[in-house]
Scaffold this active site. Structure first.
Site, short mmCIF file in Angstrom:
data_model
loop_
_atom_site.label_atom_id
_atom_site.label_comp_id
_atom_site.label_asym_id
_atom_site.label_seq_id
_atom_site.Cartn_x
_atom_site.Cartn_y
_atom_site.Cartn_z
N CYS A 1 -9.97 12.01 12.81
CA CYS A 1 -9.69 13.44 12.74
C CYS A 1 -8.36 13.73 13.44
O CYS A 1 -8.07 13.18 14.50
CB CYS A 1 -10.77 14.30 13.37
SG CYS A 1 -12.36 14.14 12.57
N ARG B 1 -5.57 9.66 10.26
CA ARG B 1 -6.72 9.75 11.15
C ARG B 1 -7.98 10.22 10.43
O ARG B 1 -9.06 10.28 11.02
CB ARG B 1 -6.43 10.74 12.29
CG ARG B 1 -5.20 10.40 13.10
CD ARG B 1 -4.98 11.42 14.18
NE ARG B 1 -5.99 11.33 15.20
CZ ARG B 1 -5.94 10.53 16.24
NH1 ARG B 1 -4.92 9.71 16.40
NH2 ARG B 1 -6.91 10.50 17.13
N TRP C 1 -12.34 13.30 9.27
CA TRP C 1 -13.09 12.11 8.88
C TRP C 1 -14.53 12.44 9.26
O TRP C 1 -14.87 12.51 10.43
CB TRP C 1 -12.59 10.89 9.65
CG TRP C 1 -13.19 9.60 9.18
CD1 TRP C 1 -12.74 8.79 8.18
CD2 TRP C 1 -14.38 8.97 9.69
NE1 TRP C 1 -13.58 7.70 8.03
CE2 TRP C 1 -14.59 7.78 8.94
CE3 TRP C 1 -15.30 9.29 10.69
CZ2 TRP C 1 -15.64 6.90 9.17
CZ3 TRP C 1 -16.36 8.42 10.92
CH2 TRP C 1 -16.52 7.25 10.16
N ASN D 1 -11.96 16.92 17.54
CA ASN D 1 -11.97 15.49 17.24
C ASN D 1 -12.90 14.84 18.25
O ASN D 1 -12.73 15.00 19.44
CB ASN D 1 -10.53 14.97 17.38
CG ASN D 1 -10.43 13.45 17.41
OD1 ASN D 1 -9.49 12.91 17.95
ND2 ASN D 1 -11.37 12.77 16.82
N GLY D 2 -13.93 14.13 17.76
CA GLY D 2 -14.89 13.51 18.67
C GLY D 2 -16.31 13.77 18.18
O GLY D 2 -16.51 14.14 17.02
N GLU E 1 -9.49 -11.96 8.67
CA GLU E 1 -8.52 -10.89 8.45
C GLU E 1 -8.10 -10.79 6.99
O GLU E 1 -7.98 -9.70 6.43
CB GLU E 1 -7.29 -11.12 9.36
CG GLU E 1 -6.17 -10.12 9.22
CD GLU E 1 -6.56 -8.68 9.55
OE1 GLU E 1 -7.69 -8.46 10.02
OE2 GLU E 1 -5.75 -7.79 9.31
N LYS F 1 -8.63 -7.42 4.85
CA LYS F 1 -7.47 -6.74 4.26
C LYS F 1 -7.73 -6.46 2.78
O LYS F 1 -7.50 -5.38 2.28
CB LYS F 1 -6.26 -7.65 4.42
CG LYS F 1 -4.93 -7.07 4.69
CD LYS F 1 -4.66 -6.47 6.04
CE LYS F 1 -5.71 -5.67 6.67
NZ LYS F 1 -5.54 -5.21 7.98
N GLU G 1 -10.76 -3.85 2.23
CA GLU G 1 -10.59 -2.47 2.70
C GLU G 1 -9.64 -1.66 1.82
O GLU G 1 -9.81 -0.46 1.69
CB GLU G 1 -10.18 -2.40 4.17
CG GLU G 1 -8.80 -2.87 4.52
CD GLU G 1 -8.48 -2.73 6.01
OE1 GLU G 1 -9.02 -1.85 6.68
OE2 GLU G 1 -7.68 -3.54 6.51
N HIS H 1 -24.41 -23.57 3.33
CA HIS H 1 -25.71 -23.21 3.91
C HIS H 1 -26.18 -21.87 3.35
O HIS H 1 -26.60 -20.98 4.09
CB HIS H 1 -25.63 -23.19 5.43
CG HIS H 1 -25.31 -24.53 6.01
ND1 HIS H 1 -26.20 -25.57 6.02
CD2 HIS H 1 -24.16 -25.04 6.53
CE1 HIS H 1 -25.64 -26.64 6.54
NE2 HIS H 1 -24.39 -26.34 6.86
N LYS I 1 -7.75 5.47 10.63
CA LYS I 1 -7.05 4.46 11.41
C LYS I 1 -7.48 4.43 12.87
O LYS I 1 -7.68 3.38 13.44
CB LYS I 1 -5.55 4.71 11.33
CG LYS I 1 -4.77 3.59 11.98
CD LYS I 1 -3.37 3.54 11.50
CE LYS I 1 -2.68 2.29 11.99
NZ LYS I 1 -3.23 1.05 11.40
#
Ligand code: G6P
Length: 608
Positions: A2, A27, A75, A101-102, A481, A485, A488, A504, A603
């Site tokens: 946010c 954000r 968000w 925000n929070g 990673e 990448k 996402e 396995h 982010k």
């Protein structure tokens, strides 16, 4: 998570608020809204979807008037993305507006309490309780009211508040979520992050927890919750405004991929003087370092993946056991950490809620914390015992690239530095590693200069439905990673497996044409990885392999191979990650995905 922006001055606020929100969209971007005091009442415009919906709704800010206002890009946490759940939220009689925000953890109790008192709620958000509480307690003094409301809230918040009653004021509060105050001439600003206000000013105050800022056109007062005045150090932002612009590139992600040679150079070179690593930031002595029995690495997301690489690197170089932990798991598992544990916290933003709280948990248990952070002055940077900054510059794309790379570079710096202190490497090794570290930017550039090969491979493979990344040792750490990448930003299902572990269970998912990306750079285990490649090929997999140019033999095993320059084993992830970033980028681009703003992501994750 946010973004908040606010303006008080003599100009029309809306265009600036929209501009600020655009800079904060990384954000959160599922809905956005602004609220202005037009001189007689609070006018709110909100729209579900990307910011452009709000821009259209307000005719780019032209059809909403007022010189005081707040804005928000969301968000969603509580309540789905929708017009009504978008911020700002108004109190019942529309006298007070709040952006937040929070997370307010006790919002349900507060909502029940207010509902019983006859307050009607419009949204499903936790934030609306703040606006309603302000109205409920308001008796003529907004500051007193905000302070009273804060005493009722549990959780984390950055807040911007405006009211119909006080048309010449914005109130801003911070607890655990970032908020800065921009200092202007006859106008002042609030924002979640610097890029939002950089077109207006470079002068800022960073609010600390439980500080309240009262902004007027020509003054900024900062107080604590006891109403004591707080003296703040003014900070001047040094970085160039262009650093947070796309600069001709189609996407921030591509720009940031291309910036990696410079970012690594800026992070590493100033710390090498006369052939020695100089880390002025680190005060630990040889004796202190020797007493540590364990290194504990805490991080989330890609920063955690750096931590997994660091586990292999530190254990090999320092011969100390290393645990790399997901911060969200560490903080609630009664970890075995004490003053004989050195904790390393890794975070681009320096604000990730889980990472920050995990760090505090480690500190409570007596552990010394070194943080590796990109955002100067962020909470983790200031609250850790020592901080080493990555000088990556602002990273805007949600999918990290240059922050990941510079975090790795700091891991190598620390590994070499500590290894020398502990006497676990020879001087010849020290010199060799330094030389390799300094050579990384040029080698990355070499890979970037041939990026069209990777674009071609992406064009052949972007229809894949499932992808498996495999590797051993440090290649496995990197595969985590590479897989993240890809998934996402392209939304292709992808998983990372230790190459030896695939058989396995997961190998049952390999069928004709399944794409397997095999990382085979770790020299001691190339032969083993080749065996694993053959196992999946036998079952129909199409294998794209990544290998070092001095191991051309790998090229005859896989259907396609990307070769990267040679470097020392521990630094190979710095080179191998580049093709993986580019591959993910081009696949996402060919699939028409919104690369800089992938769905459901944000982010800076300031909620747990
Ligand atoms: C988000 C970002 C990732 C990042 C992670 C941790 O998920 O999209 O790129 O790795 O948060 O963020 P931090 O700021 O702590 O590095």
């Amino acid at each position: 998570m946010c973004g908040i922006v606010g303006y008080i001055g003599y100009e029309q606020a809306a265009p600036f608020l929209l501009h600020g929100l655009e800079k904060l969209e990384y954000r959160g971007y599922d809905s956005a809204g602004i609220c202005l005091n037009d001189g007689s009442e609070l006018i709110v415009k909100k729209a579900k979807g990307k910011l452009e919906e709000l821009e259209k709704l307000t005719d780019y800010g032209k059809n909403i008037h007022g010189t005081v206002g707040i804005g928000h890009t969301r968000w969603a946490t509580h309540g789905e993305p929708s017009d009504v759940n978008a911020h700002p939220h108004l109190s019942d009689s529309c006298r007070f507006a709040v952006v937040h925000n929070g997370i307010i953890e006790n919002y349900l109790q507060l909502k029940e309490y207010l509902t019983a008192k006859g307050v009607t709620f419009r949204s499903k958000t936790d934030t609306e309780v703040i606006a309603q509480l302000i109205e409920y307690y308001y008796q003529g003094d907004l500051i007193d009211t905000v302070i009273k409301v804060l005493s009722k809230l549990d959780g984390s918040y950055a807040l911007g508040v405006i009211s119909k009653e006080n048309p010449d004021e914005i109130i801003a509060v911070r607890k655990e979520s970032p908020l800065i105050i921009g200092i202007g001439e006859n106008e002042n600003y609030i924002a979640s992050d610097v890029p939002a206000i950089l077109s207006k000013t470079r002068r800022i105050y960073r609010l600390e927890n439980n500080e309240i800022a009262i902004l007027r056109r020509d003054s900024i007062r900062i107080i604590n919750t006891d109403k004591d005045e707080v003296r703040k150090e003014e900070e001047t932002i040094q970085w160039d405004i262009d650093a947070a612009e796309k600069g001709g590139y189609e996407h921030f992600m591509f720009k940031e991929i291309m910036e990696q040679p410079k970012a690594l150079h800026d992070t590493v070179n100033p710390r090498i003087k006369d052939g020695r690593i100089v880390l002025d930031e680190i005060k630990l002595t040889k004796e202190q370092l020797r007493q540590y029995r364990k290194i504990n690495i805490l991080a989330c997301g890609s920063a955690y993946h750096v931590g997994v690489v660091a586990k292999y690197v530190f254990e090999k170089m320092l011969r100390i056991p290393v645990e790399a932990d997901l911060a969200s798991e560490f903080r609630y598992r009664d970890p075995i950490v004490d003053d004989k544990t050195l904790t390393i916290v890794i975070s681009q933003s320096g604000e990730t809620a889980d990472t920050k709280e995990a760090m505090k948990e480690a500190q409570r248990r007596g552990s010394h914390v070194i943080s590796i952070v990109n955002v100067v002055g962020s909470a983790i940077a200031t609250e850790s015992d020592e901080v080493i900054y990555t000088w990556a510059g602002p990273e805007i794309a949600v999918a990290t690239t240059k922050a990941y790379s510079t975090q790795l570079a700091v891991v190598y710096l620390l590994a070499i530095y500590f290894a020398e202190m502990l006497g676990t490497i020879t001087d010849a090794e020290y010199q060799y590693y330094l030389k390799e570290l300094e050579a990384l930017p040029d080698k990355i550039q070499e890979i970037l200069d041939h990026e069209e090969n990777i674009q071609y491979l992406a064009s052949q493979l972007f229809h894949s439905r499932d992808v498996f990344f495999i590797g051993r040792n440090i290649d496995y750490a990197l595969s985590l990673e590479g897989s993240l990448k890809l998934k996402e930003i392209s939304y292709i299902h992808s998983e990372a497996y230790a190459a030896g572990e695939l058989k396995h269970g997961t190998i049952s998912l390999i069928e004709e044409g399944t794409l397997v990306i095999a990382l085979a750079t770790h020299e001691p285990l190339i032969a083993k990885t080749i065996s694993n490649i053959e196992e999946v090929q036998t079952r129909g997999a199409y294998v794209l392999c990544l290998a070092c140019e001095n191991h051309q033999e790998v090229g005859s095993v896989a259907q396609s191979t990307i070769f990267i320059p040679q470097t020392c084993d521990m630094m190979l992830p710095s080179l191998a990650v580049i093709p993986l970033q580019l591959f993910a980028y081009y696949v996402a681009s060919l699939k028409g995905c919104d690369i800089d703003k992938p769905r459901n992501l944000a982010k800076s994750v300031t909620v747990e």
